[in-house]
Structure formats: structure tokens, C-alpha cells
Design a protein around this motif. Structure first.
Motif, PDB file in Angstrom:
ATOM      1  N   SER A 283     -12.730   4.007 -12.315  1.00 54.43           N
ATOM      2  CA  SER A 283     -11.639   3.734 -11.385  1.00 54.43           C
ATOM      3  C   SER A 283     -10.477   4.676 -11.681  1.00 54.43           C
ATOM      4  O   SER A 283      -9.819   5.188 -10.773  1.00 54.43           O
ATOM      5  N   GLU A 284     -10.232   4.885 -12.950  1.00 56.96           N
ATOM      6  CA  GLU A 284      -9.160   5.821 -13.286  1.00 56.96           C
ATOM      7  C   GLU A 284      -9.508   7.232 -12.825  1.00 56.96           C
ATOM      8  O   GLU A 284      -8.669   7.933 -12.247  1.00 56.96           O
ATOM      9  N   GLY A 287      -8.877   7.664  -9.225  1.00 59.42           N
ATOM     10  CA  GLY A 287      -7.468   7.925  -8.947  1.00 59.42           C
ATOM     11  C   GLY A 287      -7.102   9.376  -9.215  1.00 59.42           C
ATOM     12  O   GLY A 287      -6.379  10.010  -8.434  1.00 59.42           O
ATOM     13  N   ARG A 318     -18.981  -2.660  -8.815  1.00 63.41           N
ATOM     14  CA  ARG A 318     -18.126  -3.820  -8.583  1.00 63.41           C
ATOM     15  C   ARG A 318     -18.987  -4.986  -8.099  1.00 63.41           C
ATOM     16  O   ARG A 318     -18.809  -6.130  -8.522  1.00 63.41           O
ATOM     17  N   THR A 588      -9.726   5.020  14.742  1.00 63.02           N
ATOM     18  CA  THR A 588      -8.261   4.987  14.706  1.00 63.02           C
ATOM     19  C   THR A 588      -7.663   6.378  14.888  1.00 63.02           C
ATOM     20  O   THR A 588      -6.464   6.521  15.100  1.00 63.02           O
ATOM     21  N   ARG A 590      -7.673   8.404  12.414  1.00 66.47           N
ATOM     22  CA  ARG A 590      -7.338   8.825  11.046  1.00 66.47           C
ATOM     23  C   ARG A 590      -8.563   8.613  10.155  1.00 66.47           C
ATOM     24  O   ARG A 590      -9.226   7.578  10.251  1.00 66.47           O
TER      25      ARG A 590
ATOM     26  N   SER B 276     -10.436  -8.769 -14.016  1.00 70.30           N
ATOM     27  CA  SER B 276     -11.184  -7.619 -13.497  1.00 70.30           C
ATOM     28  C   SER B 276     -10.440  -6.972 -12.354  1.00 70.30           C
ATOM     29  O   SER B 276     -10.367  -5.744 -12.248  1.00 70.30           O
ATOM     30  N   SER B 277      -9.953  -7.798 -11.466  1.00 72.17           N
ATOM     31  CA  SER B 277      -9.233  -7.284 -10.311  1.00 72.17           C
ATOM     32  C   SER B 277      -8.051  -6.427 -10.758  1.00 72.17           C
ATOM     33  O   SER B 277      -7.840  -5.314 -10.266  1.00 72.17           O
ATOM     34  N   ILE B 280      -9.351  -2.995 -12.568  1.00 74.99           N
ATOM     35  CA  ILE B 280      -9.960  -1.982 -11.710  1.00 74.99           C
ATOM     36  C   ILE B 280      -8.899  -1.351 -10.812  1.00 74.99           C
ATOM     37  O   ILE B 280      -8.811  -0.130 -10.684  1.00 74.99           O
ATOM     38  N   GLU B 284      -7.251   2.654 -11.384  1.00 79.02           N
ATOM     39  CA  GLU B 284      -7.219   3.690 -10.347  1.00 79.02           C
ATOM     40  C   GLU B 284      -5.786   4.191 -10.133  1.00 79.02           C
ATOM     41  O   GLU B 284      -5.545   5.395 -10.042  1.00 79.02           O
ATOM     42  N   ASP B 445      -4.069   1.130   0.871  1.00 80.28           N
ATOM     43  CA  ASP B 445      -5.481   1.490   0.808  1.00 80.28           C
ATOM     44  C   ASP B 445      -6.288   0.364   0.153  1.00 80.28           C
ATOM     45  O   ASP B 445      -7.357  -0.023   0.633  1.00 80.28           O
ATOM     46  N   LYS B 446      -5.766  -0.176  -0.916  1.00 80.41           N
ATOM     47  CA  LYS B 446      -6.463  -1.276  -1.607  1.00 80.41           C
ATOM     48  C   LYS B 446      -6.429  -2.555  -0.775  1.00 80.41           C
ATOM     49  O   LYS B 446      -7.362  -3.349  -0.815  1.00 80.41           O
ATOM     50  N   ARG B 448      -6.617  -2.633   2.437  1.00 82.74           N
ATOM     51  CA  ARG B 448      -7.709  -2.473   3.400  1.00 82.74           C
ATOM     52  C   ARG B 448      -9.062  -2.604   2.706  1.00 82.74           C
ATOM     53  O   ARG B 448      -9.970  -3.265   3.217  1.00 82.74           O
ATOM     54  N   GLU B 449      -9.179  -2.002   1.542  1.00 82.63           N
ATOM     55  CA  GLU B 449     -10.452  -2.070   0.817  1.00 82.63           C
ATOM     56  C   GLU B 449     -10.801  -3.519   0.477  1.00 82.63           C
ATOM     57  O   GLU B 449     -11.959  -3.921   0.541  1.00 82.63           O
ATOM     58  N   PRO B 453     -11.531  -3.571   6.598  1.00 80.91           N
ATOM     59  CA  PRO B 453     -10.860  -2.920   7.728  1.00 80.91           C
ATOM     60  C   PRO B 453     -10.780  -3.802   8.970  1.00 80.91           C
ATOM     61  O   PRO B 453      -9.985  -3.525   9.868  1.00 80.91           O
ATOM     62  N   ASP B 454     -11.584  -4.857   9.045  1.00 82.01           N
ATOM     63  CA  ASP B 454     -11.577  -5.695  10.238  1.00 82.01           C
ATOM     64  C   ASP B 454     -10.739  -6.957  10.086  1.00 82.01           C
ATOM     65  O   ASP B 454     -10.669  -7.767  11.015  1.00 82.01           O
ATOM     66  N   ARG B 459      -5.971  -4.628  10.577  1.00 77.00           N
ATOM     67  CA  ARG B 459      -6.089  -3.932  11.865  1.00 77.00           C
ATOM     68  C   ARG B 459      -4.716  -3.753  12.507  1.00 77.00           C
ATOM     69  O   ARG B 459      -4.436  -2.722  13.114  1.00 77.00           O
ATOM     70  N   LEU B 462      -2.869  -0.990  10.449  1.00 77.54           N
ATOM     71  CA  LEU B 462      -3.513   0.328  10.387  1.00 77.54           C
ATOM     72  C   LEU B 462      -4.311   0.630  11.644  1.00 77.54           C
ATOM     73  O   LEU B 462      -5.315   1.340  11.600  1.00 77.54           O
ATOM     74  N   ASN B 463      -3.859   0.121  12.750  1.00 79.67           N
ATOM     75  CA  ASN B 463      -4.592   0.295  14.004  1.00 79.67           C
ATOM     76  C   ASN B 463      -4.806   1.756  14.344  1.00 79.67           C
ATOM     77  O   ASN B 463      -5.914   2.194  14.639  1.00 79.67           O
ATOM     78  N   GLU B 465      -3.213   4.159  12.249  1.00 78.25           N
ATOM     79  CA  GLU B 465      -2.633   4.853  11.095  1.00 78.25           C
ATOM     80  C   GLU B 465      -3.592   4.792   9.914  1.00 78.25           C
ATOM     81  O   GLU B 465      -4.427   3.895   9.838  1.00 78.25           O
ATOM     82  N   GLU B 468      -1.926   6.538   4.216  1.00 77.21           N
ATOM     83  CA  GLU B 468      -1.033   7.655   3.902  1.00 77.21           C
ATOM     84  C   GLU B 468      -0.002   7.856   5.016  1.00 77.21           C
ATOM     85  O   GLU B 468       1.185   8.030   4.755  1.00 77.21           O
TER      86      GLU B 468
END
Lengths: 694, 694
Positions: A283-284, A287, A318, A588, A590, B276-277, B280, B284, B445-446, B448-449, B453-454, B459, B462-463, B465, B468
Motif C-alpha cells: 500500500s505504501e 502511494g 485485501r 464521467t 474522467r 487493518s483499515s 492499509i 498508502e 479516492d479512498k 470512492r474505493e 463508485p455506484d 456518484r 464525482l458525477n 469529476e 483530483e
């Protein structure tokens, strides 16, 4: 609860669920007939086997024409695309389409194999190790396998029907059986077609392992022989409409590895030691790579392939961690193990043979835990994450090992493996110095963090250096980025390597003794015990449950059965098919939800109902990527490219309710080739109308 | 095995080991007398209590002169140093020394508190919740605490002896007791001295939590009142020679939190879900920050403080994970819990009151697991990692909450907490747009991850976008980097915030309903059940084991006892003291093992035998950083700055064989001030000869 009950049936009554990655010679045809009314003949199996390709870089594919055309995933050719790309010509972003066969481009280091034959050698292997200590048996077993492989390859030279074959030994059922797998090898593999990466991997990492899905994850390669397209009389014919929902389908391919037969202690080792270590470290690195990719367009291009692979690995790990932390998994595994141990204890002979095996494995795992970090960092590469270092190590070790008799070498330097090793060492793979410095300094940093700044080898390497300064010096001054330099050293006098002033070679020499020492401990005190104990358990299992079981995956050819089917997620039905129309709605603009311009332009002309991806109940894992999905008539109805998120737990168990494979539908492949990319010659070849053009 | 046995004594027979972070009003003086022959008087305790400072940013310190001079760790002033630094004037790298008091520089947002008094309010709290449902009780309890805090603060206005006090409620023993803690607050905190970071944190992350160690981890602050150095008649006198090996020592400070009284299910939640969450995700981020820091000198400077904090957190969490994966820990915890449950079951009354409490907690943890990601990302900040977003949220919520009666507000907006909130919101903290974009886009990003994404909120945000592009727009166009803008909004009409076009405020408004909704579920369905059940267990525990136990840490004042002592690591004795000479031998010339030039220059003049850092058996955790270590006479013999690697497991249990606190020796503090930095006025002040100079 249902999972637990069915799971317990894994060994006692296999086949109730669509479970199993079966070898072709032990496929449960009777069960499939009973469950789905489909009868698979030996000829059906034989034809399929010879149509499936193994991509030594870790994928599967299939012949789709008699002229060596191979259908596989786009993500299986990402490394090739990246290697063939440059700042001026980015095949990853723009895709690739060879207008004629003459324009097909060779993939550096790519090797494709086809399984021609198998031969059981269990008795020879067992005879060679009978009566030996665990450590001796472990060493002699490797020697025997190297010897049998070399003999097999030599014998094949004289076989007119097949031509020379590559022979690899395979251990199935944790050492319960040994086989020689005999492959026809194609070392000239060329790229014929790849779509834009942005539609091939639409949704990127966020969508990876998810479904519904819209990935045009296919590409076309061609194998060549003597500079011409190879003749491949065994190939699959496409069924453009694909399979219907509920229809039985079969996936043939090379699942990489599973851990379904491991003991509870081995699983606990994965849960507590190796998985966390992998996730945190990588994970690092993720990044680091991501951020580096933001420093410029060329960096972004360079990073894409390694980053995709890393992110895929992280998402998979994961999922493995989640599965290992699921109380139900351990409950089931403990119950299975207790059942087997009880049965073993109930037979005087089995108890004598195998009764102690589980405790022996537990002790070996404890020993492994003690040396894990050292083994991982010094021998398994975590401390020296650099292509250039890898080259240096192969050269240094190659010089030492190739001077020994075949059977005495480290296994990866045995004659049977040298062609693959050489292909990887000598291929014209681009080396990016900044990226090398990044990964190398990162791994040196983790080496110091993990072994501690006062560890003798850390102090020796970093006495007056930081990880950054050392990596910079080595990457800047080594000559190994040049394939010609590597070739000269590989082909030349080994003394040149022993005396070389190249700093990367010097480093590989410097750490070699310590790395070999910890490998020795691993092999003698961990691997030897585990191998001996697993073999005992495997025999007990055969004796108690019979042979109607499947072995853990080992990147060898397997066949799984299932049907086209969605599943229920949190009370909601997931339909098995996706269609093209929704892809456009989901974009989207993007990355990673951006579509290539040609697809945006074509939108109005395409049928929004064209099937795109679909889900099946087949039991597959990583390594199956690119596997042909075939129907009962053996027609190609898609290619597997992923599984849903639940499929990751498939490393440990198969959950019929949730575990789904995902595949690319043939209709979208044809639509793409015909209507978006204008690849008419390839379509004709696949559809059987251009086969004679050659 | 010894650990298991002693561990089991934690509750039944505390005090055999040097275990416990005791409140001052329940300190086991009799035990200490019996074990070490040291008698601590009430006056000794009182004087120590009033000499200890709580740094609201998460540290401890102590007064070392009657003029408000505070000794604490260097790493406790890192944030202040970073905030006061610029590209031209880097106080982190170069250190800081105020030649005169007039040159002392104010730390933005820093608040220092001294505990003046405590008052038990258990009966009032319990009376207010008697007979209510769990959900109601959870809400009413908070209302009661807000009301009692406000009443306490108001009453203190009239207290001539103390002046106005800040009152904070504290829950001890998992709700077994409630207290009001009354603090004298210093909001004008200035920096007097800090050494170079490269010697203060010598060894950096690789050495963090390790020992032997060489960290000059001290600094000097001064609290001001009405623009002048505050009068602090309670302070500690330095004992320059420090304590001897084996001598009893005491650490007073504010350990942040421990989890020793959690149930097995709560620990399993930490092991399987939250730890863990954290690891990880933040590994990153570590990679992202590190790599960004390599893009330039200014970036490297900016990143240092946030990266240090992140790396410290990661190393601690890694240790927590290791502890949680240690079979022995869970065995012990299960045995303790089984013992307590057996005893509860053995009494009809206790069984009726508390018998079901563990299962209630288990059910609440399961519910927590279901909402964890959503709660973490939308409400707890993981999805919006940005100072600017934090400002926006405080403004948006502040506008809504401050319009309500005190008792009806979200707890962090209660009157008693507003000064801290305002200090943090309005402080002149530099905002670095590129760094903001990095952390913000990373967290989106995380988000969304993790939610997918749904997910509807993903949504919505980040519809069209990417993480970043959205982060870039918001960070570029918000005005909230300007403290004056924040002040205008904070002080002004709340409608201005409701109508603001500032995009960050708009985002905070946009996600507020969903964030509050998941917080509501957390509070009603997780927190309420856990609070009710823990209270029952706490009462049962008091009833069965008596009051001679210590509560889990809660960033409130505690005292621990122990002796100066090393330990045995893998069969090797670790000496309790390090000395200056070895520091020089260990320096590589490369960060983080690089020494400042002034130290290299001074080498020949310094005594290599000067004690540097040392280890003690005191039971401390994070939050104790900067805590005074005192001897039986109450003299200052060092300041705690870390623990060894085993001390991390101290969150869950105390291992007398291995758990060690580490401290900075007074001799090296004096050597540094006198002989390297020439800070003679400060030395005189500390040594009691300059106190009257003011």
C-alpha cells in the motif's frame, strides 16, 4: 449458514456445487451429466485442451484460428504493450491494430505454451525419497524432478509427432501426486490487436473485482514459428450470440494458486503474517508510485502497467485478508480438519503414518514466522525491488549454478527452466532509471525498517548511505540496463561476473551468502517439514475420501463447470449480463471512467443492447485471466477476465451463492473489431472466412 | 507463560507488577510503599499534580520554573515549529532559541491546561438516565454532562482562589464513574527553545519505538498570562544526575487511551476491522506524502511534520495489530472475561443486572461493522482529509449547533468545548494548497474505493469529476485558507454560512445530512448499547473486585510507578542507559542518522559518558509524551518521550518483562543547553538561579 454446510461438503461430497478446478484427466463428467444433462466426450476434452494457451507471464488464452491467432485479455498483454510503447507512441493509451500480419509486433520475453501430454511420476519421486530424512528427502525430491524433466525434454527431441517439448514437473494434492506436464512452446509471440486501455479496463481499480462491469478486456496475439504464423489446427470457433442465462458453460485455463487444502495453522500464518505484511508494504509502494506518476505525462505513462498490477494484487490481498478474518472460514476449516484428523486417528495405520502431520506443519509454520521477514527481504526480493538487481542476481547465481550438474542446482536454474529465465533476462525490456531508483530505494528503506538499522547486513549496506543515495548510485552506474551487456555476461565466462566492477553485480554478490543462508533454513526447516507432512495428509485424504477430489490450483491446466448466472447481493438481485448502453451512461469523462473518442463517436451507430460482460458460477482464480468460456458444443462463448469480489475468497473456499466469474461477451468483441476498430481481416479470420488467406 | 499468569492478575490482584495508569485520588500508595519502601504523601501528590501540564494537542509537560517555563518533548512542539516556519526560516531543521523572553514566539492554536480540582458526578449522571431506554439514556447523558460542565465553569468565575476554570466531564472505568475535571487554561503559549530536529528525533522512523536510543527529545515552552510570563509557584526542580539503575521513579501525565477493559468482541472488532483499515489506508498515504516530499526542498520541509505524525501512528498501529494477532492476548482476554462472567452468573443480582451485557456489546459491534466504512469516511473524516474541509465543516456545523441550547448540541459544540474549537479554527496555521490537494484527492479516492463508485453520495460528488479534479477546484477556489475569512464567518450571522458560495462550505453542507445520518445510527445503535452495557460491566467489576483497580487511559491525569531498568530481548540484556559517545558512532551522515553541525563541532569537548536516554518499567502510552519522570523526592529526573516496541501492546495489557517507557536524561538536556546551544539564561532559570530575574 448455508455456506458452512456446503463448504463442509467440499471434501466429503464434492460436486453438489459448481466447485472445483479439475484436471482434464480427472474431470467429473458423470456429475456434470447428472446435474446439467451435458455429456462431455474425451474428444471434446482433448480438442479443448489443445486449444488452450498458457501465457508464461501468468495468463491463459485460446487459439481462435488455425493460423495461431490467440484470444486473451487486454490486461494479459499490458506488459507487452508497455514494453513496446514510448513517450511518442503509447500503445496502452491508443491501442494497437496491425493492419496486416506483417505489422504484428513481437512481445519481448513473452512465451506461450500448449499442454500436449501429461505423465504421472509419483512412484519414481516417492521411490527416490523413501527412507530419507525430511531435509534429505526435500533435496533429493528436487534432484529427481530436475532429472526427470531433463530426461523428458531430451526424449521429446526424437518425437516426430510433437517436436521438442518443454517438460515441467507438477505437484498435485500437496505432494499426493507428481506429474510431468509436456508443453509445446512458442517463443515468438506477436501482438495483433488491442483496444484502448481506457475501455479495456473501464472503471479501473474502483471497478476491479466488481460487477456489474463494462470492460472490453480482450486482445489478440499470434504465435509464430520459424518466422511464420504457426499452424494451430486445434482452435475454438466463436458463437457470436454467446450463452443464455442459465446455460451450462465451461472454463479452461491455468488458475494460479489456491489454498483450499492448507491446514488451519498454514491459514493462520497467512492471516497473521504474510497477508498483513504484503498489504502494508505494498500500500505504501502504491502511494509512492501513484504520486510519482503525477510528476509528468511520461511518468504517468511509465507507471501505468506496474501500478495496475500492484493495485490488482492489493485488491486481491485485501479480499484474502477479509476472508481470513471471517470467523466462518476458520470455523469451517477447523471442523474439516478435525473431521479428517478424527478419521485418521480412527485407523491404526493412518494414525501411524499421518497422525503427527498437522503438528509438524504447525511447528514448521512457527519456524517460518521466525525467519519470515529475513527470507522475504533478502531472498524473496522484498528488499531489492529493482529490475536491475533482478538481472544482477540472475547473472551472479546463474554463473554459480550453471557450473554445477543439473540436479545440484537451485531449482530455478535447472535446465528445464533456463529458457524462461533467459527470455526474461535478455528481453529488450525498457528500464526507467527514475522508477528503478524509486522502487529500489523504497525496498531498501523497508529492509532497514523491517530488519532494523542495527541488523548487520543493514549496517553493511547503509553504513554511510541512505536508501536513496545507495539506490541512486547503483542505478546510475550499473550497465545492466543494456540487454547486450546482459547477454555478453550470460553467454560469457562466469569469472567475468565474479570479477565484475558493475555495482549492481557487486551488490548481488555481497548479499548472496546471507540470502542463500536464509533460503537454506527455509528449505531445510520449513519447506522440508511441510512437504513431508503434506504428503502424509494427502495420502490419508486419498485413502479416506477417494480420488474424486480436485487439487489446489498450481498454474496448470484445469477445467471448471458452471452456468451463466448472477447472484443476490444484500437482498438485491444482480443480473448476469451488462449491456453497452449503460456503459455510456456511466462514463464521467474522467479516468478511470473515461471513454476513448472513437467509442464516443460511434455511440449512435451501436446497438445499446449489445451484451458486454457477464457472470457465471464457474470456479476460477487469478491465472484464469483470458480463459476461454465454452458451451457444451465446445464453441467459444466468451473469455474470463475477472471474478466478483466474493470470488477472491475462492482461494480458501467456494461459495456457490456468491462466487462468480466474470467474462467478456463475444458480441462486444465482434462489435468492437467490426464497428469501432474496422479490424475486418481479424473478424474474417475468427469467423472462419479468412483462414485460408495465408 | 509468565505473562499470561501475571496478566490474569490484572484485575484480581493489581500491583504485583509496575502496572497501571492510576488517578491521583486512587493511587496505590500502600502498594508502592510495600514494594519499594517509598512513601508518597498527599502533599507530594498535590504538588506534582499542579506541576504537570496538559497540552491540548495531545502531550504532557511540566513546569520547571516559577515563571511558567514548561519542559516537554521536541516532538510535542513539532506542529508549532512547523507552523512558525517558512521556506526562509526553518525552525524544524535549525531549532529555535529565544535569546531573551521578548523573543519567545507564540504557538498558534496551542493551549496548555493544569488540573486544579476534580469532582465526582456519578450519582447526578446516573440519576438523569435512570429508567430511560438505551438510546434516550445515551442522549440524556450527554445533555447532563454538557449542563454540569457549563454550571461548573460558571461557578468557577466567582472563585477568587483559582480564577475561571475550564470544566470537562470524564468517564472512567467505562462509565463506572463520572467526574468533572477542572483546569486552569493557558491560551498564550510561547516557544522558548527547541534543538535541531535531526538530533531531537535522531534515527527517525526506523528508531521510533526502539531502544537503545539517542533522541534529544526535549523543548521549552512558556505560558503567558495577560501578556506576561505566568506565575507558576508549583514546579519541579531538576536533579541533574538523574536516577540510578533500579531506583523507583514516577511518571505523571496524560496517557491518551488504552483498551484494557474492552470485551473480547470489542478487541476482535479492532483486530478485524478498524486496525487493518487504518494501516492499509494510511500506508498508502505515507507513500503519497513521502514521494511528494521528494519533489523539492520546500515540499520536503512542509511534509516533515505531517509525515512524522503519520509514521508514528502507523508504527503504533502496526504494533497494535501484532498484539491483537498474538494468540496469547486473546487467550488471556477470553480467560479474564470468562472468569468475570462466571462470577456475575454466580450472583442472582449481578446476573440480572449485567448478565446480558457482553452479548449486547457483541451485537453492537456487529452493527458497527456494518456501518463502519460509511461512518469512518463520511463522519470521521477519512473521506475528506483536508484542513480546509475541516474548517468548512466546523463553520457549517457551528452555525447550526450554536443556534441550539447548549444541551441539545452535538457534544463537540457544547459551550465547554467551544474555546478549543475556536482556537483550532481561527489559529494562523499555514495552509499549503498542493498538500491540501494531495490529501483531499487521496481521501476522495479512498471514499470512492471503499463505498464504491455506484454509492449515491459518491456518484453525486464525482458525477463528472475525478477525485483530483474535484480537490483541485475546491482547494483553489475556497477562501477558507485565510484566518480572517474564517473569523468573519465564525463570528457573523449563521445565515452567511447557509448562503455562502464558497465551494468548500458548499461541499460541507452537501455531505452534512448523510454524515449526520450515519452518526445518528452510530450513536443510537452502537454507542448507546455499548455505553449501557459497559456501565453494567463496570458496576459488576467494582462489586466483585473492589475499587483497587485503575481505569483505562482517557487523556486525563495519571500517575504510574516503576524503576529504571532495561530488559532481556531474545536472550540479550538491554542496558537501561545510553550515552553520548555511541550517538556519534551511530551517525551515518544521512538522514535520519545525520547530526547537526554544531553537535559534530562540539564532539571533542563533550563527555562521551553523558547519559542520554534511559528505560524504565513505568506503564505509559501515547499522550504521556513529555511527562515528567520524578524520583521519590519529587525531583525531576527526566522526561518520557516514547516506549519500546513492546510498550505498544500496552494498549491491551502490561507485560512487566518487556514493556518499557523511554525517557530523556536530565544530564543531556543540561549539556545541550549549556555546552552546545549556549542557552545559559534558561539553564539558570531551570537550576533555580534565574527565577528572580523577571
Amino acid at each position: 449458514m448455508r455456506k458452512l454446510v456446503l463448504g463442509l461438503c467440499l471434501i466429503a461430497q464434492p460436486g453438489l456445487a459448481d466447485e472445483g478446478m479439475w484436471t482434464f484427466d480427472n474431470f467429473p463428467t458423470a456429475q456434470v451429466k447428472q446435474k446439467y444433462g451435458v455429456e462431455l466426450s474425451d474428444a471434446w476434452l482433448k480438442r479443448l485442451q489443445r486449444s488452450v494457451t498458457r501465457h508464461e507471464s501468468g495468463c491463459t488464452g485460446s487459439f481462435v484460428s488455425p493460423d495461431g491467432l490467440v484470444l486473451t485479455n487486454h490486461h494479459c498483454v499490458m506488459a507487452c504493450l508497455a514494453k513496446l510503447s514510448s513517450e511518442q507512441d503509447d500503445l496502452v493509451e491508443n491501442g494497437f491494430h496491425a493492419a496486416t500480419r506483417a505489422n504484428e509486433r513481437r512481445c519481448p520475453s513473452e512465451i506461450i505454451s500448449v499442454l500436449v501430454d501429461t505423465e504421472e511420476i509419483t512412484s519414481q519421486v516417492n521411490a527416490s525419497t523413501a527412507g530419507l530424512s525430511k531435509e534429505q528427502a526435500n533435496a533429493v525430491r528436487k534432484q529427481t524432478l530436475s532429472r526427470l524433466e531433463a530426461g523428458c525434454a531430451e526424449k521429446s527431441q526424437e518425437n516426430r509427432a510433437t517436436g521438442p517439448l518443454a517438460c515441467e514437473s507438477v505437484s498435485l494434492y500437496q505432494g499426493g501426486q507428481y506429474f510431468l506436464y509436456k508443453y509445446k512452446r512458442y517463443e515468438d509471440v506477436r501482438l495483433a490487436f488491442a483496444p484502448h486501455e481506457s475501455i479495456a479496463a473501464f472503471g479501473g481499480d474502483p471497478d476491479n473485482f466488481n460487477f456489474p462491469r463494462w470492460c472490453l478486456d480482450f486482445s489478440l496475439l499470434r504465435v509464430y514459428q520459424d518466422g511464420k504464423p504457426a499452424r494451430t489446427p486445434h482452435y475454438l470457433r466463436l458463437r457470436p450470440a454467446g450463452a443464455r442465462a442459465g446455460e451450462p458453460v465451461f472454463v479452461a485455463g491455468h488458475p494460479g494458486n489456491t489454498s483450499r487444502l492448507l491446514t488451519v495453522d498454514q491459514l493462520a500464518f497467512q492471516r497473521d503474517t504474510s497477508t498483513s505484511s504484503y498489504l502494508i508494504r505494498n500500500s505504501e509502494l502504491r502511494g509512492r508510485l501513484t504520486q510519482w506518476g503525477k510528476t509528468g505525462g511520461e511518468q504517468l505513462r511509465i507507471i501505468q502497467d506496474p501500478l495496475n498490477r500492484l493495485e490488482n494484487g492489493l485488491k486481491a490481498y485485501r479480499g484474502l485478508q477479509r476472508a481470513l478474518l471471517d470467523e466462518r472460514l476458520f470455523s469451517q476449516k477447523k471442523a474439516q480438519e478435525a473431521d479428517l484428523r478424527r478419521r485418521v486417528a480412527g485407523s491404526a495405520e493412518l494414525a501411524r503414518e499421518a497422525g503427527a502431520a498437522w503438528d509438524e506443519i504447525a511447528a514448521a509454520q512457527e519456524r517460518y514466522r521466525q525467519i519470515y521477514d529475513r527470507y522475504l527481504f533478502l531472498e524473496s526480493g522484498a528488499g531489492f525491488n529493482s529490475k536491475l538487481f533482478d538481472y544482477a542476481r540472475v547473472l551472479v547465481r546463474g554463473a554459480a549454478e550453471r557450473g554445477k550438474p543439473n540436479e545440484q542446482r537451485l531449482r530455478e536454474y535447472s535446465e528445464s527452466n533456463l529458457p524462461k529465465l533467459a527470455a526474461s533476462l535478455l528481453g529488450a525490456t525498457p528500464v526507467y532509471p527514475d522508477l528503478e531508483q524509486l522502487t529500489f530505494s523504497f525496498s531498501l528503506d523497508k529492509l532497514r525498517e523491517t530488519l532494523g538499522p542495527d541488523d548487520p547486513i543493514v549496517r553493511r549496506l547503509l553504513n554511510k548511505e541512505s536508501p536513496e543515495s545507495l539506490a541512486e548510485q547503483l542505478v546510475t552506474h550499473t550497465m545492466l540496463a543494456d540487454p547486450a551487456v546482459r547477454k555478453t555476461l550470460w553467454d560469457g565466462d562466469p569469472r567475468a561476473i565474479a570479477q565484475s566492477n558493475d555495482p549492481m553485480i557487486a551488490l548481488a554478490r555481497e548479499v548472496d551468502a546471507e540470502a542463500r543462508a536464509v533460503r537454506r533454513i527455509y528449505e531445510d526447516e520449513v519447506q522440508a517439514s511441510v512437504a513431508a507432512a503434506q504428503e502424509k495428509i494427502a495420502k490419508a485424504r486419498f485413502s479416506l475420501y477417494g480420488a474424486n477430489i480436485y487439487p489446489d490450483a498450481a498454474f496448470t491446466l484445469r477445467l471448471s463447470y458452471g452456468i451463466v448466472e448472477g447472484w443476490v447481493e444484500k437482498g438485491k438481485s444482480i443480473a448476469p449480463f451488462t449491456t453497452l448502453g449503460r456503459l455510456y451512461e456511466r462514463a464521467t469523462g474522467r479516468a478511470p471512467f473515461r471513454l476513448p473518442q472513437v467509442w464516443l463517436d460511434a455511440r449512435e451507430e451501436l446497438n445499446p443492447d449489445t451484451p458486454f460482460n457477464y457472470a457465471t458460477t464457474n470456479d476460477i482464480v487469478g491465472g484464469n485471466s483470458g480463459s476461454p468460456v465454452v458451451d457444451a458444443q465446445g464453441r467459444l462463448v466468451g473469455l474470463a477476465f475477472d471474478g466478483n469480489i466474493h470470488s477472491i475468497a475462492g482461494s480458501y473456499w467456494y461459495d456457490p451463492d456468491k462466487n462468480r466469474a466474470t467474462a467478456v461477451h463475444p458480441a462486444i468483441v465482434l462489435t468492437a473489431l467490426r464497428e469501432v476498430y474496422g479490424a475486418h481481416a481479424l473478424v474474417q479470420e475468427i469467423m472462419g472466412k479468412g483462414a485460408s488467406a495465408q
